[in-house]
Structures are given as C-alpha cells and as structure tokens.
Scaffold this motif. Structure first.
Motif, PDB file in Angstrom:
ATOM      1  N   PRO A 223     -11.857  15.751  14.240  1.00 21.72           N
ATOM      2  CA  PRO A 223     -10.486  15.324  14.495  1.00 21.72           C
ATOM      3  C   PRO A 223     -10.068  14.223  13.515  1.00 21.72           C
ATOM      4  CG  PRO A 223     -11.939  14.357  16.117  1.00 21.72           C
ATOM      5  CD  PRO A 223     -12.782  15.238  15.232  1.00 21.72           C
ATOM      6  N   ALA A 224      -9.726  14.619  12.311  1.00 26.23           N
ATOM      7  CA  ALA A 224      -9.320  13.639  11.307  1.00 26.23           C
ATOM      8  C   ALA A 224      -7.996  14.062  10.711  1.00 26.23           C
ATOM      9  CB  ALA A 224     -10.378  13.530  10.213  1.00 26.23           C
ATOM     10  N   GLU A 225      -7.107  13.100  10.574  1.00 24.40           N
ATOM     11  CA  GLU A 225      -5.865  13.374   9.884  1.00 24.40           C
ATOM     12  C   GLU A 225      -5.415  12.097   9.215  1.00 24.40           C
ATOM     13  OE1 GLU A 225      -2.767  14.888  12.400  1.00 24.40           O
ATOM     14  OE2 GLU A 225      -2.410  12.975  13.323  1.00 24.40           O
ATOM     15  N   MET A 226      -4.651  12.272   8.144  1.00 27.68           N
ATOM     16  CA  MET A 226      -4.103  11.140   7.418  1.00 27.68           C
ATOM     17  C   MET A 226      -2.631  11.434   7.163  1.00 27.68           C
ATOM     18  SD  MET A 226      -7.139  10.428   4.675  1.00 27.68           S
ATOM     19  CE  MET A 226      -6.608   8.784   4.249  1.00 27.68           C
ATOM     20  N   SER A 227      -1.830  10.391   7.165  1.00 26.15           N
ATOM     21  CA  SER A 227      -0.398  10.531   6.947  1.00 26.15           C
ATOM     22  C   SER A 227       0.027   9.647   5.794  1.00 26.15           C
ATOM     23  CB  SER A 227       0.360  10.140   8.206  1.00 26.15           C
ATOM     24  OG  SER A 227      -0.022  10.959   9.286  1.00 26.15           O
TER      25      SER A 227
ATOM     26  N   GLU B 153      -6.258   5.511  10.981  1.00 26.93           N
ATOM     27  CA  GLU B 153      -6.550   4.344  11.826  1.00 26.93           C
ATOM     28  C   GLU B 153      -7.574   3.422  11.146  1.00 26.93           C
ATOM     29  OE1 GLU B 153      -5.061   3.307  14.619  1.00 26.93           O
ATOM     30  OE2 GLU B 153      -3.768   5.065  14.799  1.00 26.93           O
ATOM     31  N   GLY B 154      -8.581   4.013  10.487  1.00 31.41           N
ATOM     32  CA  GLY B 154      -9.592   3.208   9.802  1.00 31.41           C
ATOM     33  C   GLY B 154      -9.001   2.405   8.653  1.00 31.41           C
ATOM     34  N   ILE B 155      -8.116   3.018   7.893  1.00 29.01           N
ATOM     35  CA  ILE B 155      -7.461   2.306   6.789  1.00 29.01           C
ATOM     36  C   ILE B 155      -6.540   1.229   7.342  1.00 29.01           C
ATOM     37  CG2 ILE B 155      -5.838   2.569   4.868  1.00 29.01           C
ATOM     38  CD1 ILE B 155      -7.177   5.338   4.385  1.00 29.01           C
ATOM     39  N   LEU B 156      -5.848   1.527   8.453  1.00 28.79           N
ATOM     40  CA  LEU B 156      -5.004   0.526   9.107  1.00 28.79           C
ATOM     41  C   LEU B 156      -5.829  -0.710   9.443  1.00 28.79           C
ATOM     42  CD1 LEU B 156      -2.619  -0.697  10.669  1.00 28.79           C
ATOM     43  CD2 LEU B 156      -3.193   0.827  12.570  1.00 28.79           C
TER      44      LEU B 156
ATOM     45  N   PHE C 241       0.857  -1.181   0.000  1.00 21.74           N
ATOM     46  CA  PHE C 241       0.000   0.000   0.000  1.00 21.74           C
ATOM     47  C   PHE C 241       0.895   1.233   0.000  1.00 21.74           C
ATOM     48  CE2 PHE C 241      -2.167   3.506   2.057  1.00 21.74           C
ATOM     49  CZ  PHE C 241      -3.387   3.519   1.412  1.00 21.74           C
ATOM     50  N   VAL C 242       0.569   2.182  -0.869  1.00 19.15           N
ATOM     51  CA  VAL C 242       1.267   3.463  -0.905  1.00 19.15           C
ATOM     52  C   VAL C 242       0.198   4.540  -0.905  1.00 19.15           C
ATOM     53  CG1 VAL C 242       2.784   4.987  -2.224  1.00 19.15           C
ATOM     54  CG2 VAL C 242       3.188   2.527  -2.242  1.00 19.15           C
ATOM     55  N   GLY C 243       0.312   5.497  -0.001  1.00 17.72           N
ATOM     56  CA  GLY C 243      -0.645   6.591   0.025  1.00 17.72           C
ATOM     57  C   GLY C 243      -0.912   7.064   1.433  1.00 17.72           C
ATOM     58  N   TYR C 244      -2.029   7.720   1.595  1.00 22.00           N
ATOM     59  CA  TYR C 244      -2.408   8.271   2.889  1.00 22.00           C
ATOM     60  C   TYR C 244      -3.156   7.225   3.713  1.00 22.00           C
ATOM     61  CZ  TYR C 244      -0.815  12.851   1.559  1.00 22.00           C
ATOM     62  OH  TYR C 244      -0.012  13.897   1.200  1.00 22.00           O
ATOM     63  N   VAL C 245      -2.749   7.089   4.982  1.00 23.14           N
ATOM     64  CA  VAL C 245      -3.377   6.116   5.870  1.00 23.14           C
ATOM     65  C   VAL C 245      -3.930   6.807   7.114  1.00 23.14           C
ATOM     66  CG1 VAL C 245      -2.037   4.121   5.126  1.00 23.14           C
ATOM     67  CG2 VAL C 245      -1.165   5.538   6.958  1.00 23.14           C
TER      68      VAL C 245
ATOM     69  N   PHE D 219       3.367  -5.227  11.354  1.00 24.00           N
ATOM     70  CA  PHE D 219       2.633  -4.436  10.370  1.00 24.00           C
ATOM     71  C   PHE D 219       1.908  -3.276  11.063  1.00 24.00           C
ATOM     72  CE2 PHE D 219      -1.571  -3.707   8.503  1.00 24.00           C
ATOM     73  CZ  PHE D 219      -1.233  -3.286   7.227  1.00 24.00           C
ATOM     74  N   VAL D 220       1.192  -3.571  12.137  1.00 20.27           N
ATOM     75  CA  VAL D 220       0.440  -2.533  12.863  1.00 20.27           C
ATOM     76  C   VAL D 220       1.388  -1.481  13.432  1.00 20.27           C
ATOM     77  CG1 VAL D 220      -0.991  -2.088  14.901  1.00 20.27           C
ATOM     78  CG2 VAL D 220      -1.578  -3.963  13.354  1.00 20.27           C
ATOM     79  N   ALA D 221       2.478  -1.919  14.059  1.00 21.93           N
ATOM     80  CA  ALA D 221       3.433  -0.967  14.643  1.00 21.93           C
ATOM     81  C   ALA D 221       4.016  -0.054  13.569  1.00 21.93           C
ATOM     82  CB  ALA D 221       4.548  -1.717  15.366  1.00 21.93           C
ATOM     83  N   GLN D 222       4.313  -0.621  12.409  1.00 19.47           N
ATOM     84  CA  GLN D 222       4.906   0.192  11.342  1.00 19.47           C
ATOM     85  C   GLN D 222       3.892   1.186  10.777  1.00 19.47           C
ATOM     86  OE1 GLN D 222       8.075  -0.560   9.089  1.00 19.47           O
ATOM     87  NE2 GLN D 222       8.403  -2.702   9.611  1.00 19.47           N
ATOM     88  N   VAL D 223       2.655   0.757  10.553  1.00 14.74           N
ATOM     89  CA  VAL D 223       1.645   1.685  10.026  1.00 14.74           C
ATOM     90  C   VAL D 223       1.340   2.771  11.064  1.00 14.74           C
ATOM     91  CG1 VAL D 223      -0.701   1.940   9.135  1.00 14.74           C
ATOM     92  CG2 VAL D 223       0.669  -0.013   8.431  1.00 14.74           C
ATOM     93  N   GLN D 224       1.304   2.412  12.342  1.00 13.48           N
ATOM     94  CA  GLN D 224       1.088   3.423  13.375  1.00 13.48           C
ATOM     95  C   GLN D 224       2.222   4.452  13.381  1.00 13.48           C
ATOM     96  OE1 GLN D 224       0.443   0.969  16.854  1.00 13.48           O
ATOM     97  NE2 GLN D 224      -1.769   1.234  16.692  1.00 13.48           N
TER      98      GLN D 224
END
Length: 184
Positions: A82-86, A29-32, A23-27, A60-65
C-alpha cells in the motif's frame, strides 16, 4: 545559458521572495515527516518563537496532507504494497512581518471548483466565526469522498493570522492547478 546560471537564477528569485524552504515533487507520509523535521530544525536554529513554529508546522502538515490526499498526479505501487505518492509543491517563507506557507498541486476541475466555493466561504468569515465553524465540523462525520476529517482547510484558516489566499488555474478540460497561501 549555462545550467549553473539557470539554477542560480531560480535560487535568487526564491530568496528574493522570502522563501526559506521549498519542495517540488512527489510526497508521501514518510517524506512529510522528513520535511517537517527539517523545517522544525531550521526554525529552531533561527530561534523562532515556539508558538509561531507550532502554527507554521501545523499549517505545513495540513497543506502537505492535502497534496498527498487530493493531488490528481499520483503514483501507485504495482506490487501489493500500500504505497502511493502525490505530486505538488510546498514552500515556506517569510516576508517583512509574517511567515507564509504556500501549497500547490493539480486537481480535477470539479474538485477545484468545490475548493473555490469552500475557500470563498472561509475567506468571508472572521476569526470567531471560523472557530465556531471548526467546532461544528468536528462534531460532524467526515464528508462523503473525503480522505481525511474534512477540516484541513478550516484548520489552515483558523491558524492563519491573515485571510488565506488561493487561486485556481485551468490546465485543460479535466484538470486545474490549485494554490493556497496562508500567513502566520
């Protein structure tokens, strides 16, 4: 070159490198959560050992977080929500003997240098030392400026079956691209 040929080439190169999930892009918590469910289902369908699946999923979870919390490329909601994506990349694959999880994202250069110092220290530790260090850090309060419990990298090193690999590529005076690969 036709578009289908270009993207098929990307697809083939990834498969040749053992990539089974990327996966490449903006993530967020919901996408995680959604990506994690897809990864677990893929591993169940391949009848992967439950303990290996658990370790891959945990890393995987630790890296996406880490992407969500520390990427320098972020989108914030303008409304009061309160929404943000990285932005970043996450890849799971398999070589002849191990699964691997690779994460990459843009960070501030000073943050990148801090990561390099912390990871250099972790790479020099043997598994027993990492375990002790992990327990010690659990008893301490989170580090100043941390957006988590300050143990994510230690958790990744602890669950990895080989020393983690990492790198930092300077992009400009303020930013660098950070990448970390863990084997399970």
């Amino acid at each position: 070159m036709p578009i289908a040929t270009q993207y098929f080439d990307v697809h083939q190169r990834m498969r040749d490198q053992g990539v089974i999930f990327s996966f490449v892009g903006y993530v967020s918590e919901g996408i995680l959560f959604s990506l994690g469910e897809a990864l677990k289902q893929k591993m169940r369908l391949e009848e992967t050992d439950a303990n290996v699946t658990k370790r891959v999923f945990s890393i995987f979870v630790a890296q996406v977080q880490n992407i969500i919390r520390y990427s320098a490329e972020r989108l914030h909601a303008d409304s009061g929500t309160p929404a943000e994506m990285s932005s970043g990349l996450i890849t799971v694959g398999r070589d002849a003997t191990h699964f691997f999880v690779v994460c990459g994202n843009i960070v501030g250069r000073s943050e990148g240098e801090d990561l390099r110092v912390r990871l250099d220290e972790l790479v020099r530790m043997d598994p027993d030392t990492i375990k002790s260090y992990y327990r010690e850090k659990l008893r301490e309060p989170p580090e100043a400026g941390s957006r988590g419990a300050s143990i994510g990298l230690i958790e990744i090193a602890r669950r990895s079956t080989r020393p983690i690999e990492f790198g930092l590529t300077e992009l400009d005076a303020d930013r660098a691209f950070f990448c970390l690969k863990a084997y399970i």
